[in-house]
Design a protein around this motif. Structure first.
Motif, mmCIF file in Angstrom:
data_model
loop_
_atom_site.group_PDB
_atom_site.id
_atom_site.type_symbol
_atom_site.label_atom_id
_atom_site.label_comp_id
_atom_site.label_asym_id
_atom_site.label_seq_id
_atom_site.Cartn_x
_atom_site.Cartn_y
_atom_site.Cartn_z
ATOM 1 N N PRO A 1 0.817 -1.217 0.000
ATOM 2 C CA PRO A 1 0.000 0.000 0.000
ATOM 3 C C PRO A 1 0.849 1.265 0.000
ATOM 4 N N VAL A 2 0.551 2.160 -0.925
ATOM 5 C CA VAL A 2 1.247 3.446 -0.999
ATOM 6 C C VAL A 2 0.510 4.481 -0.151
ATOM 7 N N ALA A 3 -0.798 4.666 -0.441
ATOM 8 C CA ALA A 3 -1.587 5.664 0.283
ATOM 9 C C ALA A 3 -3.052 5.507 -0.058
ATOM 10 N N LEU A 4 -3.910 5.974 0.841
ATOM 11 C CA LEU A 4 -5.319 6.150 0.505
ATOM 12 C C LEU A 4 -5.478 7.512 -0.148
ATOM 13 N N LEU A 5 -6.435 7.620 -1.049
ATOM 14 C CA LEU A 5 -6.677 8.878 -1.747
ATOM 15 C C LEU A 5 -7.990 9.524 -1.323
ATOM 16 N N GLY A 6 -8.829 8.778 -0.635
ATOM 17 C CA GLY A 6 -10.091 9.335 -0.177
ATOM 18 C C GLY A 6 -11.128 8.265 0.045
ATOM 19 N N GLN A 7 -12.225 8.664 0.695
ATOM 20 C CA GLN A 7 -13.354 7.764 0.933
ATOM 21 C C GLN A 7 -14.653 8.513 0.669
ATOM 22 N N VAL A 8 -15.615 7.795 0.085
ATOM 23 C CA VAL A 8 -16.913 8.413 -0.201
ATOM 24 C C VAL A 8 -18.038 7.503 0.278
ATOM 25 N N PRO A 9 -19.162 8.086 0.718
ATOM 26 C CA PRO A 9 -20.284 7.263 1.158
ATOM 27 C C PRO A 9 -21.023 6.644 -0.008
ATOM 28 N N ALA B 1 8.946 8.714 -2.850
ATOM 29 C CA ALA B 1 8.661 9.773 -3.823
ATOM 30 C C ALA B 1 7.163 9.862 -4.106
ATOM 31 N N LEU B 2 6.527 8.715 -4.245
ATOM 32 C CA LEU B 2 5.081 8.695 -4.486
ATOM 33 C C LEU B 2 4.323 9.276 -3.300
ATOM 34 N N GLN B 3 4.692 8.870 -2.096
ATOM 35 C CA GLN B 3 3.986 9.338 -0.905
ATOM 36 C C GLN B 3 4.177 10.834 -0.697
ATOM 37 N N ALA B 4 5.359 11.343 -0.994
ATOM 38 C CA ALA B 4 5.590 12.786 -0.860
ATOM 39 C C ALA B 4 4.735 13.560 -1.853
ATOM 40 N N ALA B 5 4.661 13.069 -3.085
ATOM 41 C CA ALA B 5 3.850 13.741 -4.106
ATOM 42 C C ALA B 5 2.372 13.695 -3.753
ATOM 43 N N LEU B 6 1.909 12.558 -3.245
ATOM 44 C CA LEU B 6 0.499 12.412 -2.884
ATOM 45 C C LEU B 6 0.144 13.282 -1.678
ATOM 46 N N ALA B 7 1.061 13.384 -0.713
ATOM 47 C CA ALA B 7 0.805 14.222 0.456
ATOM 48 C C ALA B 7 0.667 15.681 0.044
ATOM 49 N N GLU B 8 1.504 16.095 -0.885
ATOM 50 C CA GLU B 8 1.417 17.473 -1.384
ATOM 51 C C GLU B 8 0.093 17.703 -2.097
ATOM 52 N N ALA B 9 -0.316 16.730 -2.911
ATOM 53 C CA ALA B 9 -1.582 16.855 -3.632
ATOM 54 C C ALA B 9 -2.768 16.878 -2.675
ATOM 55 N N ALA B 10 -2.713 16.044 -1.637
ATOM 56 C CA ALA B 10 -3.819 15.945 -0.690
ATOM 57 C C ALA B 10 -3.988 17.206 0.142
ATOM 58 N N ALA B 11 -2.943 18.045 0.185
ATOM 59 C CA ALA B 11 -3.024 19.314 0.914
ATOM 60 C C ALA B 11 -3.360 20.485 0.005
ATOM 61 N N ASP B 12 -3.447 20.249 -1.279
ATOM 62 C CA ASP B 12 -3.750 21.299 -2.251
ATOM 63 C C ASP B 12 -5.210 21.732 -2.103
ATOM 64 N N PRO B 13 -5.474 23.024 -1.879
ATOM 65 C CA PRO B 13 -6.853 23.490 -1.722
ATOM 66 C C PRO B 13 -7.761 23.121 -2.893
ATOM 67 N N GLU B 14 -7.223 23.108 -4.092
ATOM 68 C CA GLU B 14 -8.042 22.754 -5.253
ATOM 69 C C GLU B 14 -8.430 21.282 -5.225
ATOM 70 N N ASP C 1 -14.139 12.293 1.628
ATOM 71 C CA ASP C 1 -13.262 12.693 2.721
ATOM 72 C C ASP C 1 -11.821 12.522 2.278
ATOM 73 N N PRO C 2 -10.968 13.541 2.443
ATOM 74 C CA PRO C 2 -9.568 13.407 2.030
ATOM 75 C C PRO C 2 -8.815 12.469 2.955
ATOM 76 N N PRO C 3 -7.652 11.969 2.529
ATOM 77 C CA PRO C 3 -6.883 11.062 3.385
ATOM 78 C C PRO C 3 -6.303 11.799 4.589
ATOM 79 N N THR C 4 -6.200 11.079 5.697
ATOM 80 C CA THR C 4 -5.526 11.613 6.876
ATOM 81 C C THR C 4 -4.019 11.451 6.701
ATOM 82 N N ALA C 5 -3.250 12.037 7.610
ATOM 83 C CA ALA C 5 -1.792 11.900 7.538
ATOM 84 C C ALA C 5 -1.372 10.438 7.610
ATOM 85 N N ALA C 6 -2.017 9.669 8.492
ATOM 86 C CA ALA C 6 -1.672 8.248 8.630
ATOM 87 C C ALA C 6 -1.994 7.477 7.366
#
Length: 334
Positions: A125-133, A275-288, A299-304
């Motif tokens: 697993p690299v990262a979660l990208l989000g969750q939706v109901p 490298a992937l996790q750093a890029a995804l963390a930056e994207a997940a913090a992007d206001p857009e 819901d966006p991913p948490t830090a964990a």
């Protein structure tokens, strides 16, 4: 114990994989800085579903940071198993990655008599990208306005009410079976090759309703081509505040959400993962990106959830819940 449910040692081993593979990382980077060619995100479902939309959102955001284009490729079939297996068998060099969801990562393997892959052993697993109901939406001409009316109508109507999902064992299948078990509704399961594949048939009137992720049907609700009867979240969605939750409608504790995550073949080098996790963390913090996720109720991913150990722990919980749902629904691996 089912081999898809790791024990404590298995979970810790999975979380530690990047640290244990330092040698593999050194070998991989010796051949040139990663990435030096396009990257593929394999979505194991048809275009248009939640996994596909989320994959394209993050791919567009992290490609400039990584300096290479990211191609999103849809490979649907067998409840996500075909696309997932393609990634499992791919070279672990960071150029072929999987967009995973409950159907392909959790439910599908648990419901296969002869699984094609071991989620916990074959994927990292690299990262979660989000969750939706998830929601239940029906055709606008169906004479029901809420879940109770759907249940009553299904029992009175000859042949019941047909409800489409992303496939047997897919992300939407187990919540449908739990709903049927909790209410006694006469709902006929119609499996498709991914959530996006259900939409044309639904709009054409070939299926009475679908259980699907909220983002996929927001436009149908808004333009009157469908009627959402309930949202399986703890609170009402800001996107459809007029729709009551399953819990509000008498189904205590009924929650159903679909996650989207990025996974790599086991053995992927540590520098690539970082490298992937750093890029995804930056994207997940992007206001857009956050605004886009919020626009379809995600819901966006948490830090964990942007770390390998965090996702591994999350998956352990998801597999435990899926096992309980399979037992309640009385499903058997096929």
């Amino acid at each position: 114990m089912n081999r898809f449910m790791p024990g404590r040692r298995g979970l810790l081993a999975l979380a530690a994989l990047p640290l244990l593979r330092g040698g593999a990382g050194a070998q991989g980077t010796a051949q040139g800085a990663w990435p030096n060619r396009p990257i593929r995100f394999i979505v194991p479902f048809a275009a248009g579903g939640n996994s596909d939309v989320t994959a394209r959102l993050f791919a567009a955001r992290i490609a400039p940071r990584l300096g290479q284009p990211i191609v999103v490729e849809n490979r649907s079939g067998a409840t996500g198993a075909i696309g997932t297996e393609a990634v499992v068998r791919a070279r672990p060099d960071g150029y072929t990655l999987l967009i995973g969801s409950p159907g392909s990562i959790v439910n599908g393997p648990l419901l296969m008599a002869a699984p094609r892959y071991d989620t916990m052993a074959d994927l990292l697993p690299v990262a979660l990208l989000g969750q939706v109901p998830m929601v239940i939406i029906v055709r606008p001409d169906l004479p029901v306005r809420n879940l109770a009316e759907l249940v009553a109508f299904s029992k009175e109507r000859p042949g019941g009410v047909t409800i489409g999902t992303s496939g047997v064992g897919g992300a939407n299948h187990l919540p449908l079976e739990l709903f049927k078990a909790a209410t006694g509704a006469n709902l006929v399961h119609v499996p498709y090759r991914g959530g996006g594949s259900t939409l044309p048939d639904f709009v054409a009137g070939n299926v009475d309703g679908i259980l699907i992720e909220l983002p996929s049907v927001l436009d149908l609700q808004r333009d009157g081509r469908g009627r959402i009867l309930g949202v399986a979240s703890a609170a009402r969605s800001p996107q459809v505040p007029e729709v009551a939750t399953f819990i509000e409608q008498g189904l205590e504790g009924f929650l159903a959400a679909s996650f989207v995550g990025l996974f790599a073949p086991a053995g992927t080098p540590e520098p690539v993962m970082q490298a992937l996790q750093a890029a995804l963390a930056e994207a997940a913090a992007d206001p857009e990106v956050l605004a886009r996720l919020a626009s379809f109720g995600a819901d966006p991913p948490t830090a964990a959830e942007l770390t390998t150990p965090g996702v591994a722990a999350f998956l352990q919980g998801e597999m435990a819940k899926a096992r309980r749902a399979i037992a309640v629904a009385g499903l058997r691996p096929e």
